[in-house]
Design an enzyme around this catalytic site. Sequence first.
Site, PDB file in Angstrom:
ATOM      1  N   GLY A   1       0.825  -1.204   0.000  1.00  0.00           N
ATOM      2  CA  GLY A   1       0.000   0.000   0.000  1.00  0.00           C
ATOM      3  C   GLY A   1       0.857   1.250   0.000  1.00  0.00           C
ATOM      4  N   THR A   2       1.925   1.225   0.771  1.00  0.00           N
ATOM      5  CA  THR A   2       2.820   2.385   0.864  1.00  0.00           C
ATOM      6  C   THR A   2       3.380   2.737  -0.511  1.00  0.00           C
ATOM      7  OG1 THR A   2       3.424   1.834   3.134  1.00  0.00           O
ATOM      8  CG2 THR A   2       4.978   3.207   1.912  1.00  0.00           C
TER       9      THR A   2
ATOM     10  N   ASN B   1      -7.700   3.881   9.275  1.00  0.00           N
ATOM     11  CA  ASN B   1      -7.110   2.684   9.889  1.00  0.00           C
ATOM     12  C   ASN B   1      -7.121   2.699  11.410  1.00  0.00           C
ATOM     13  OD1 ASN B   1      -5.168   4.763   8.983  1.00  0.00           O
ATOM     14  ND2 ASN B   1      -3.714   3.611  10.209  1.00  0.00           N
TER      15      ASN B   1
ATOM     16  N   SER C   1      -3.416  -3.436  -0.402  1.00  0.00           N
ATOM     17  CA  SER C   1      -2.327  -4.204   0.203  1.00  0.00           C
ATOM     18  C   SER C   1      -2.884  -5.566   0.625  1.00  0.00           C
ATOM     19  CB  SER C   1      -1.806  -3.436   1.418  1.00  0.00           C
ATOM     20  OG  SER C   1      -0.727  -4.116   1.985  1.00  0.00           O
ATOM     21  N   ALA C   2      -2.311  -6.639   0.076  1.00  0.00           N
ATOM     22  CA  ALA C   2      -2.896  -7.981   0.262  1.00  0.00           C
ATOM     23  C   ALA C   2      -2.911  -8.440   1.710  1.00  0.00           C
ATOM     24  CB  ALA C   2      -2.123  -8.988  -0.596  1.00  0.00           C
TER      25      ALA C   2
ATOM     26  N   CYS D   1       1.910   1.418  12.761  1.00  0.00           N
ATOM     27  CA  CYS D   1       3.092   2.231  12.461  1.00  0.00           C
ATOM     28  C   CYS D   1       3.384   3.223  13.571  1.00  0.00           C
ATOM     29  CB  CYS D   1       2.899   3.030  11.178  1.00  0.00           C
ATOM     30  SG  CYS D   1       2.135   2.112   9.908  1.00  0.00           S
TER      31      CYS D   1
HETATM   32  N1  PLP Z   1      -2.794   2.914   4.186  1.00  0.00           N
HETATM   33  C1  PLP Z   1      -3.501   2.488   5.243  1.00  0.00           C
HETATM   34  C2  PLP Z   1      -4.832   3.097   5.536  1.00  0.00           C
HETATM   35  C3  PLP Z   1      -2.998   1.459   6.061  1.00  0.00           C
HETATM   36  O1  PLP Z   1      -3.690   1.053   7.128  1.00  0.00           O
HETATM   37  C4  PLP Z   1      -1.732   0.905   5.739  1.00  0.00           C
HETATM   38  C5  PLP Z   1      -1.132  -0.137   6.613  1.00  0.00           C
HETATM   39  O2  PLP Z   1      -1.331  -0.184   7.800  1.00  0.00           O
HETATM   40  C6  PLP Z   1      -1.049   1.391   4.617  1.00  0.00           C
HETATM   41  C7  PLP Z   1      -1.613   2.386   3.873  1.00  0.00           C
HETATM   42  C8  PLP Z   1       0.295   0.845   4.236  1.00  0.00           C
HETATM   43  O3  PLP Z   1       0.161  -0.422   3.649  1.00  0.00           O
HETATM   44  P1  PLP Z   1       1.435  -1.403   3.572  1.00  0.00           P
HETATM   45  O4  PLP Z   1       1.603  -1.993   4.901  1.00  0.00           O
HETATM   46  O5  PLP Z   1       1.039  -2.417   2.551  1.00  0.00           O
HETATM   47  O6  PLP Z   1       2.582  -0.590   3.140  1.00  0.00           O
END
Ligand code: PLP
Length: 391
Positions: free
Chosen positions: A71-72, A152, A200-201, A328
């Site tokens: 996702g990032t 989140n 993000s899987a 995070c």
């Molecule tokens: N965006 C949101 C809303 C999330 O909750 C997260 C992960 O916690 C991310 C982005 C980042 O995803 P990834 O862990 O796949 O980098």
Amino acid sequence: MNKIYLDNAATTPLSEEVIDAMVNVLKNNYGNPSSTHSLGQEAKILIENVRRQVAEYLKVTPAEIIFTSCGTESNNMIIKSCVDHCGVERIITSPMEHKCVSETVMDLKKRKGIEVVYLRPDSRGDISIEELAEVLKNSEKKTLVTLMHANNEIGNLLDIKKVAELCKENNALFHSDTVQSMAHMDLDFSDIPVDFASCSAHKFHGPKGSGFAFIRKATGLKGIITGGPQERSLRAGTENVCGIVGLGKALELYLNNMDSYANYIKEIKQYAITQLSEKIKGVKFNGRSSEMDKSLYTVLSVLLPFKDPMIGLKLDMQGIAISQGSACSSGASKPSMVMMMILDEEEMMETTPLRVSFSHLTTKAEIDALVSGVAEIAHGFEIEKTNVEHR
Ligand code: PLP
């Protein structure tokens, strides 16, 4: 001790079927998808099958799906490329975004002088659509709006259809971080005119290190990783074939069971709300998270009426894995930006947020264990308070 896992917004355990599908690829489909021989082409077919599957779910074309590592990366790629390649000079966002969006926006402001407008959420964590409409009208600059679909930390849902339509009317691009809602909800992008979205899987029982970006055609977006022509030159690098197959399997399993999972998890969430309200005097729920129709069903953000920064650790020692905010930021000493936006000063000083996040594997017995663990900690604080009052 068997762990009780209540941190599904941070990540979810892999399904057995996903593991089997991935191991099969690791053992048998080691060809490079760019190779023209049959081993390579077999791997390529596996990727294209998942691309078609994702496109069917979102009701878009397969060419609009670009596989990434997470996702990032998807959010970074979209936001940075909007500035580098689509002429964006102004970004409208909110202080409630995930760090991978907020830090990217901040970086663009510092390095490229991009104007950033923050929409201030109210005490329920909601963004005002009227304010967005106002801000959209008062500039000639090419604008990107980036607002997440499901928060989140508190689970608040944004009406992305309304926002997307508003952006369209005002000639602005619209990106929504859909990492928490993707696969958990019906998302029909033939009806919602969003330009960009992310996935993000590992948020739906797939592997970590596998995701995708939805990039609507004709937006002019280009990749930020340069190199080979993989993913239509939008994301160079040899594809993570087993990760993509894992994403596809996890998506298939989730979509085949979406209604039953959603109904079951909503029942668990309602049970948690009832039990916590009954057993913890003064408990509250943050944002919209206790409103079933206004929040993501997997997230419940609890506000405990005592201050205990060690609560995560204490519950972990009881075998309960849970986060205070997002994964995070839960290890950081700084309070979460989301909580700073929705709580007043007194609440920040005297309460403790706890994020309970569920999956279809969560049981009522696990909720009972959490509630009694929290009740025990709360009881300790009550005794301490009484002792202080009597001193
Ligand atoms: N965006 C949101 C809303 C999330 O909750 C997260 C992960 O916690 C991310 C982005 C980042 O995803 P990834 O862990 O796949 O980098």
